[in-house]
Design a protein around this motif. Sequence first.
Motif, mmCIF file in Angstrom:
data_model
loop_
_atom_site.group_PDB
_atom_site.id
_atom_site.type_symbol
_atom_site.label_atom_id
_atom_site.label_comp_id
_atom_site.label_asym_id
_atom_site.label_seq_id
_atom_site.Cartn_x
_atom_site.Cartn_y
_atom_site.Cartn_z
ATOM 1 N N GLU A 6 46.448 26.218 -19.346
ATOM 2 C CA GLU A 6 45.563 26.226 -18.190
ATOM 3 C C GLU A 6 44.465 25.183 -18.350
ATOM 4 O O GLU A 6 44.080 24.821 -19.453
ATOM 5 N N CYS A 22 47.971 25.020 -14.204
ATOM 6 C CA CYS A 22 48.715 25.586 -15.322
ATOM 7 C C CYS A 22 50.009 24.797 -15.468
ATOM 8 O O CYS A 22 50.865 24.843 -14.581
ATOM 9 N N ARG A 45 42.674 43.586 -17.244
ATOM 10 C CA ARG A 45 43.251 42.405 -16.613
ATOM 11 C C ARG A 45 43.877 42.810 -15.279
ATOM 12 O O ARG A 45 44.545 43.838 -15.181
ATOM 13 N N TYR A 95 43.983 33.826 -16.450
ATOM 14 C CA TYR A 95 45.173 33.587 -17.257
ATOM 15 C C TYR A 95 46.349 33.200 -16.361
ATOM 16 O O TYR A 95 46.596 33.832 -15.335
ATOM 17 N N TRP A 107 52.288 33.910 -21.395
ATOM 18 C CA TRP A 107 50.870 33.864 -21.011
ATOM 19 C C TRP A 107 50.202 32.623 -21.588
ATOM 20 O O TRP A 107 50.530 32.184 -22.697
ATOM 21 N N GLN A 109 46.410 30.681 -22.604
ATOM 22 C CA GLN A 109 45.291 31.100 -23.450
ATOM 23 C C GLN A 109 44.076 31.528 -22.634
ATOM 24 O O GLN A 109 43.157 32.138 -23.168
ATOM 25 N N GLY A 110 44.058 31.216 -21.365
ATOM 26 C CA GLY A 110 42.956 31.623 -20.493
ATOM 27 C C GLY A 110 41.925 30.527 -20.310
ATOM 28 O O GLY A 110 41.711 29.700 -21.202
#
Length: 117
Positions: A6, A22, A45, A95, A107, A109-110
Amino acid sequence: QVQLAESGGGLVQAGGSLRLSCAASGHTFSMLAMGWFRQAPGKEREFVAAITWASAGTNYADSVKGRFTISRDNAKNTVYLQMNSLKPEDTAVYYCAARSSGIWDYWGQGTQVTVSS
């Protein structure tokens, strides 16, 4: 395996806009959909938006409908989240996720998004 990276988070004033990106790499041919989730401090989340890779069908959480837009660029294996009219309650770590089955199994890493009032 699919890897997600991201970018685009930051600090913005209420009413402002940000665009998250992303980029997916690896076995991207297996992806059925990509999406965005967020987690605010002290909260679980939550789902924000998703887009199917083949048909570009979209789905949004009620809290972001009309303000956020998810899109994808198949050639770049990248999904975007355009966030407009941001509110302080949008503050969270965002995320990116991808799924090749019925569950979100990959996923990123945010990235932090902070909206000041």
